[in-house]
Write a protein that holds these residues in place. Structure first.
Motif, short mmCIF file in Angstrom:
data_model
loop_
_atom_site.label_atom_id
_atom_site.label_comp_id
_atom_site.label_asym_id
_atom_site.label_seq_id
_atom_site.Cartn_x
_atom_site.Cartn_y
_atom_site.Cartn_z
N LYS A 198 0.83 -1.21 0.00
CA LYS A 198 0.00 0.00 0.00
C LYS A 198 0.86 1.25 0.00
O LYS A 198 0.56 2.24 -0.68
CB LYS A 198 -0.91 0.01 1.24
N ARG A 199 1.92 1.20 0.79
CA ARG A 199 2.78 2.38 0.90
C ARG A 199 3.42 2.73 -0.43
O ARG A 199 3.63 3.89 -0.73
CB ARG A 199 3.85 2.12 1.97
N ARG A 252 3.44 2.73 7.50
CA ARG A 252 2.76 3.94 6.99
C ARG A 252 2.96 5.12 7.96
O ARG A 252 2.01 5.65 8.53
CB ARG A 252 1.28 3.66 6.79
N GLN A 269 -9.18 10.30 1.96
CA GLN A 269 -8.88 8.98 1.40
C GLN A 269 -8.44 7.98 2.47
O GLN A 269 -8.18 6.82 2.16
CB GLN A 269 -7.80 9.10 0.32
N MET A 270 -8.38 8.43 3.75
CA MET A 270 -7.91 7.57 4.83
C MET A 270 -8.97 7.52 5.94
O MET A 270 -8.85 8.18 6.97
CB MET A 270 -6.58 8.09 5.39
N LEU A 279 -1.27 7.25 2.45
CA LEU A 279 -2.47 7.86 3.03
C LEU A 279 -3.74 7.27 2.46
O LEU A 279 -4.85 7.69 2.81
CB LEU A 279 -2.45 9.38 2.81
N SER A 280 -3.59 6.29 1.57
CA SER A 280 -4.76 5.67 0.97
C SER A 280 -5.12 4.40 1.73
O SER A 280 -4.26 3.55 1.98
CB SER A 280 -4.47 5.33 -0.50
N GLY A 281 -6.36 4.27 2.09
CA GLY A 281 -6.80 3.09 2.83
C GLY A 281 -7.06 3.41 4.29
O GLY A 281 -6.55 4.39 4.85
N GLN A 325 2.07 2.60 -3.13
CA GLN A 325 1.08 3.33 -3.92
C GLN A 325 0.80 4.69 -3.29
O GLN A 325 1.12 5.72 -3.85
CB GLN A 325 -0.20 2.49 -4.00
N ASP A 326 0.21 4.69 -2.10
CA ASP A 326 -0.08 5.93 -1.39
C ASP A 326 -0.26 5.60 0.09
O ASP A 326 -1.24 4.96 0.46
CB ASP A 326 -1.36 6.58 -1.95
N THR A 382 -7.54 14.23 5.26
CA THR A 382 -7.21 13.00 4.53
C THR A 382 -8.48 12.20 4.26
O THR A 382 -8.70 11.14 4.87
CB THR A 382 -6.21 12.14 5.33
#
Length: 312
Positions: free
Chosen positions: A83-84, A288, A119-120, A89-91, A86-87, A117
């Motif tokens: 995940k990191r 993260r 997206q988080m 802060l995503s998820g 990619q982003d 955020t």
């Protein structure tokens, strides 16, 4: 063996009960029991001693569960690394918080987290400190907001704020007109306490240690009563049952009910004012870090009236 089986034995070790462990894992008890029996047969060892009322770990079982916790954490880290890439802060971010902070910080924190955020999303778990520490170790939580002190478990810690305590008394109480108060003045009062398991109960008993003896024996009912939450205890204060000690952020919480809030008077302590340090904790292996930093920024965006903000 599978990660699912490892999660099952960790859950049983934590809950000391097959039924509660099954509920925590969202499976039926027979499913969990069969999986654990299969793992014990595969390893040719006995992980648990089954008693009539409680389940306990064998000596080998203790070592196996400890290793299982590490394996689960490392498996989760693989997903987080991906995940990191990619982003970070995503998820979702799995956040734990203790009962005496959650109701007062979360309304603002969630709002600011959405703004900063979106997206988080925050997956929230409110619980006792000891349970949150277990969930951090097993990877069921990414981070937790708690009050120090708590057992050193090798976690990374970031201070958030120091929060002073205040005394809550009925509006008609003889102390209600005081501008400040010492813990010595509370010795003759009926103290209302949170139940066992709440770390804030321990904080109050540090401020007023004389009530520790009343809270542990039957005779103490004359001098101390217990409630399940700070809000319940504040209602007990309003009804005239006694006085209590509360964290500063909890005071504004009752302002949405002016009639109830008017029945309680809050008095600051004389110097040195007792406080608690609120911190954010996470596993050092959690990849993260940007998500942790974003959560801290969301906390600092909150009003946090009456507390002292902290930073590294």
């Amino acid at each position: 063996m599978t990660l699912t089986e490892l999660r099952y034995i960790v859950a049983v070790a934590r809950e000391r009960h097959f039924g509660r462990a099954a509920e925590a894992c969202f499976v039926s008890q027979p499913t969990l029991s069969v999986a654990i029996k299969k793992l014990e047969e595969e390893l040719d060892v006995k992980i648990f001693e089954r008693g009539s009322n409680e389940v306990s770990l064998t000596v080998l079982g203790t070592a196996i569960v400890r290793q299982a916790q590490s394996v689960i954490e490392q498996a989760a880290a693989i997903k987080e690394i991906a995940k990191r890439g990619q982003d970070p802060l995503s998820g979702a971010l799995k956040l734990g918080i203790i009962y005496t902070i959650g109701p007062y910080l979360l309304p603002q924190l969630v709002r600011h987290a959405i703004e900063l955020t979106p997206q988080m999303p925050l997956m929230l778990q409110e619980n006792f400190t000891v349970k949150l520490l277990d969930m951090l170790r097993t990877g069921e939580l990414d981070c937790a907001i708690m009050a120090e002190p708590f057992p050193d478990s090798g976690l990374a810690i970031a201070p958030l704020y120091d929060e002073p305590f205040m005394v809550a008394v009925p509006r008609t109480h003889a102390l209600a007109g005081e501008t400040s108060i010492s813990s010595e003045r509370l010795k003759q009062e009926t103290m209302l306490l949170l139940g066992t398991g709440h770390c804030f109960r321990d904080h109050v008993l540090e401020v007023c240690p004389e009530f520790a003896r009343f809270s542990n024996d039957a005779e103490g009912i004359r001098k101390s009563f217990e409630g399940s939450s700070l809000e319940t205890i504040k209602h007990m204060v309003a009804s005239g049952m006694g006085v209590t000690v509360v964290p500063r952020l909890s005071i504004a919480h009752g302002m949405d009910d002016p009639q109830s809030h008017a029945l309680v008077t809050y008095i600051p302590f004389e110097a040195p004012v007792p406080t608690r340090r609120v911190v954010l904790a996470w596993r050092r292996s959690f990849p993260r870090y940007e998500a942790i930093a974003a959560l801290r920024n969301a906390v600092y965006a909150c009003a946090l009236e009456g507390v002292t903000r902290l930073s590294d």
